[in-house]
Design a protein around this motif. Structure first.
Motif, mmCIF file in Angstrom:
data_model
loop_
_atom_site.group_PDB
_atom_site.id
_atom_site.type_symbol
_atom_site.label_atom_id
_atom_site.label_comp_id
_atom_site.label_asym_id
_atom_site.label_seq_id
_atom_site.Cartn_x
_atom_site.Cartn_y
_atom_site.Cartn_z
ATOM 1 N N VAL A 37 55.198 -55.154 62.251
ATOM 2 C CA VAL A 37 54.317 -55.548 61.149
ATOM 3 C C VAL A 37 54.712 -56.921 60.603
ATOM 4 N N LYS A 38 56.018 -57.124 60.431
ATOM 5 C CA LYS A 38 56.475 -58.422 59.919
ATOM 6 C C LYS A 38 56.114 -59.546 60.882
ATOM 7 N N ASP A 39 56.312 -59.308 62.167
ATOM 8 C CA ASP A 39 55.969 -60.335 63.156
ATOM 9 C C ASP A 39 54.470 -60.614 63.159
ATOM 10 N N THR A 40 53.683 -59.533 63.006
ATOM 11 C CA THR A 40 52.225 -59.703 63.009
ATOM 12 C C THR A 40 51.771 -60.528 61.814
ATOM 13 N N LEU A 41 52.302 -60.222 60.635
ATOM 14 C CA LEU A 41 51.928 -60.977 59.434
ATOM 15 C C LEU A 41 52.408 -62.421 59.524
ATOM 16 N N SER A 42 53.606 -62.608 60.080
ATOM 17 C CA SER A 42 54.131 -63.981 60.225
ATOM 18 C C SER A 42 53.254 -64.794 61.164
ATOM 19 N N VAL A 43 52.852 -64.182 62.265
ATOM 20 C CA VAL A 43 51.973 -64.887 63.211
ATOM 21 C C VAL A 43 50.645 -65.233 62.550
ATOM 22 N N GLU A 44 50.160 -64.287 61.700
ATOM 23 C CA GLU A 44 48.892 -64.533 61.010
ATOM 24 C C GLU A 44 49.009 -65.760 60.088
ATOM 25 N N LEU A 45 50.124 -65.870 59.343
ATOM 26 C CA LEU A 45 50.309 -67.025 58.461
ATOM 27 C C LEU A 45 50.458 -68.311 59.267
ATOM 28 N N ASN A 129 53.947 -76.087 58.680
ATOM 29 C CA ASN A 129 53.411 -76.674 59.910
ATOM 30 C C ASN A 129 53.352 -78.187 59.690
ATOM 31 N N VAL A 130 54.141 -78.919 60.495
ATOM 32 C CA VAL A 130 54.231 -80.377 60.339
ATOM 33 C C VAL A 130 53.556 -81.035 61.534
ATOM 34 N N ARG A 131 52.605 -82.011 61.237
ATOM 35 C CA ARG A 131 51.876 -82.695 62.312
ATOM 36 C C ARG A 131 51.854 -84.196 62.008
ATOM 37 N N LYS A 132 52.084 -85.013 63.029
ATOM 38 C CA LYS A 132 52.049 -86.461 62.878
ATOM 39 C C LYS A 132 50.608 -86.955 62.988
ATOM 40 N N LEU A 133 50.169 -87.718 61.974
ATOM 41 C CA LEU A 133 48.847 -88.328 61.997
ATOM 42 C C LEU A 133 49.042 -89.848 61.879
ATOM 43 N N ASP A 134 48.828 -90.530 62.986
ATOM 44 C CA ASP A 134 49.100 -91.970 63.026
ATOM 45 C C ASP A 134 50.583 -92.160 62.719
ATOM 46 N N ARG A 135 50.950 -92.869 61.645
ATOM 47 C CA ARG A 135 52.358 -92.999 61.296
ATOM 48 C C ARG A 135 52.699 -92.219 60.027
ATOM 49 N N MET A 136 51.862 -91.231 59.713
ATOM 50 C CA MET A 136 52.087 -90.367 58.556
ATOM 51 C C MET A 136 52.422 -88.942 59.038
ATOM 52 N N SER A 137 52.947 -88.142 58.121
ATOM 53 C CA SER A 137 53.276 -86.735 58.420
ATOM 54 C C SER A 137 52.452 -85.832 57.519
ATOM 55 N N LEU A 138 51.643 -84.971 58.133
ATOM 56 C CA LEU A 138 50.830 -84.005 57.399
ATOM 57 C C LEU A 138 51.587 -82.669 57.391
ATOM 58 N N ILE A 139 51.751 -82.107 56.176
ATOM 59 C CA ILE A 139 52.523 -80.858 56.020
ATOM 60 C C ILE A 139 51.629 -79.822 55.360
ATOM 61 N N VAL A 140 51.515 -78.646 56.014
ATOM 62 C CA VAL A 140 50.765 -77.502 55.456
ATOM 63 C C VAL A 140 51.672 -76.281 55.505
ATOM 64 N N GLY A 141 51.743 -75.563 54.382
ATOM 65 C CA GLY A 141 52.616 -74.382 54.340
ATOM 66 C C GLY A 141 51.960 -73.181 53.687
ATOM 67 N N ARG A 142 52.384 -71.962 54.125
ATOM 68 C CA ARG A 142 51.923 -70.704 53.536
ATOM 69 C C ARG A 142 53.137 -69.916 53.030
ATOM 70 N N ASN A 143 52.988 -69.371 51.834
ATOM 71 C CA ASN A 143 54.084 -68.633 51.211
ATOM 72 C C ASN A 143 54.427 -67.384 52.033
ATOM 73 N N GLY A 144 55.710 -67.214 52.342
ATOM 74 C CA GLY A 144 56.139 -66.029 53.100
ATOM 75 C C GLY A 144 56.416 -64.803 52.237
ATOM 76 N N ALA A 145 56.280 -64.909 50.904
ATOM 77 C CA ALA A 145 56.559 -63.785 50.012
ATOM 78 C C ALA A 145 55.662 -62.577 50.286
ATOM 79 N N PRO A 146 54.347 -62.768 50.563
ATOM 80 C CA PRO A 146 53.513 -61.590 50.866
ATOM 81 C C PRO A 146 54.023 -60.794 52.080
ATOM 82 N N VAL A 147 54.567 -61.518 53.054
ATOM 83 C CA VAL A 147 55.127 -60.822 54.220
ATOM 84 C C VAL A 147 56.323 -59.989 53.795
ATOM 85 N N ASP A 148 57.182 -60.579 52.952
ATOM 86 C CA ASP A 148 58.360 -59.839 52.490
ATOM 87 C C ASP A 148 57.961 -58.628 51.644
#
Length: 453
Positions: A37-45, A129-148
């Motif tokens: 279940v934890k792995d499934t929720l983590s993959v979903e996030l 999730n970190v992605r390079k866009l041109d010479r910038m860094s785009l960062i998107v994150g999801r809280n892991g507390a719901p999984v816990d």
């Protein structure tokens, strides 16, 4: 009932072993389930962050840096931390938008603590999730507390279910132990009553067809046999006291008369011979009693073999023919070729007794027929005569030891012949039947043909 007696019972011990096995299997299954279940929720996030990164990358390609920053600001107003975080950092490490002010040291998706990255503004574990866009860094994150939280709730739920099932198993074990102990106590009480002399006491049968009922049925069968034996012993003892008193008195009188003859100078030999005759009759009676007792007291059927009843009947007829000839009687055999499992010497002795009884009581000139035939699942071995027979009301009585009808007291015998036949029949699980031969008496032994005895 004392708790100690219940917990030491076999049903409770079995329940305890079952509980241990259940807990082991349940624990392993629960660990695997929680992990899945934890792995499934983590993959979903992680999937959500990946989808958001792709969407923002498309916006950057279409609208450029300004459009991306505007979109990030709009998304931050719509979905505020701590559920979601997003940020854009330029090549010099300056935060263009969002709460993240420190550039992560990785590219891709991973779970990290973001307290240091946000300067303490936001804390907790996030899937970034970190992605390079041109010479910038785009960062998107999801809280892991719901999984816990979901994992914690699942663990608590599984623990409650496991403890509940464990308590139910232990409760069932105590109930089964209490039930079995109550049945054993009832059986013990019945056996105690038997031991105290209540020969009619029997083990309780609750018609549940469980192991207790099956044991009770077998035990009651043995108690029935024991009751019959004890009743027979009492009847035999009473009959011995009554029927053997006369020959013992005759022996004593004959010996006293012999002593008187010696004192008076007479011949004591006739009186001594009379006393010896009475003693010989007593020996014959005791021999018959011993044979009956041995048969009744020994249920072992290991000596059973396949008995050729036709050959056995032929031997008995030839053996008894001279005895019948003395009485001017005819004796014939009407026998089929059949076999039964049994003890040949016992069956032979029973048949000799029946033929001898018929010859003694049927009278001079009677006809005696020894019959042997198959009847369904049984083999019928019978002796029939055309004498006076036995009244129907007396047929059960003559099977008891030392029982002799009034008209039979003028003939030699001890009243043990049919009792021995009855004992042989019981030993072979056979039925003994006395019926009217019109005229005369027919005594038949019905042996099981195929029954495993």
């Amino acid at each position: 009932m004392r708790l100690g007696n219940l917990t030491t019972g076999q049903p409770f011990k079995v329940a305890l072993r079952a509980l241990l096995v259940f807990l082991l299997i349940y624990t392993v299954a629960s660990v695997l389930l929680v992990r899945a279940v934890k792995d499934t929720l983590s993959v979903e996030l992680k999937t959500q962050t990946e989808a958001e990164i792709l969407l923002l990358s498309e916006i950057f390609e279409a609208e450029g840096k300004a459009g991306l920053i505007a979109t990030l600001n709009e998304m931050e107003r719509a979905i505020k931390p701590p559920e979601r975080v997003a940020g854009l950092i330029d090549q010099s490490g300056f935060s263009l938008t969002g709460p993240i002010s420190v550039l992560p040291d990785f590219v891709g998706v991973t779970e990290r603590q973001i307290t240091a990255m946000t300067g303490g503004a936001i804390s907790g574990s996030y899937f970034l999730n970190v992605r390079k866009l041109d010479r910038m860094s785009l960062i998107v994150g999801r809280n892991g507390a719901p999984v816990d939280r979901a994992t914690q709730r699942l663990i608590i739920g599984l623990a409650v279910v496991g403890l509940t099932i464990g308590a139910i198993i232990l409760g069932l074990g105590l109930w089964a132990s209490r039930t079995s102990l109550a049945r054993l106590d009832a059986m013990d009480a019945a056996l105690r009553r038997v031991a105290e002399g209540e020969t009619d006491a029997r083990l309780p049968i609750l018609s549940r067809n469980d192991q207790f009922d099956r044991v009770s049925v077998r035990m009651n069968h043995k108690l029935d046999r024991l009751s019959r034996l004890m009743g027979g012993m009492k009847a035999t003892a009473s009959a011995i006291a009554h029927d053997l008193k006369t020959p013992l008195s005759h022996t004593q009188i004959a010996l006293n008369e012999a002593a008187d003859a010696v004192e008076s100078g007479g011949d004591p030999l006739p009186k001594i011979e009379a006393a010896l005759g009475e003693v010989e009759n007593l020996n014959s009676v005791f021999d018959s009693m011993l044979r009956i007792t041995r048969i009744q007291a020994n249920p072992d059927k290991s000596r059973f073999t396949s008995v050729d009843l036709r050959k056995l009947a032929e031997d008995v007829v030839e053996f008894m023919r001279p005895f019948a000839d003395e009485q001017q009687q005819g004796i014939v055999l009407q026998a089929a070729d059949v076999q039964v499992p049994g003890d040949a010497p016992m069956i032979k002795q029973a048949l000799v007794n029946l033929v001898k009884n018929a010859s003694v009581h049927a009278g001079t000139g009677a006809r005696i027929t020894v019959g042997l035939e198959g009847q369904g699942d049984h083999i019928c071995l019978s002796v029939e005569d055309n004498g006076p027979g036995i009244p129907e009301g007396d047929r059960e009585k003559v099977l008891e030891p030392f029982t002799r009808l009034d008209r039979a007291r003028t003939t030699p015998g001890s009243g043990l012949g049919l009792a021995l036949v009855q004992a042989v029949c019981e030993h072979h699980n056979a039925d003994l039947s006395l019926s009217d031969a019109q005229p005369g008496l027919r005594v038949a032994m019905f042996f099981p043909k195929f029954k495993n005895i």
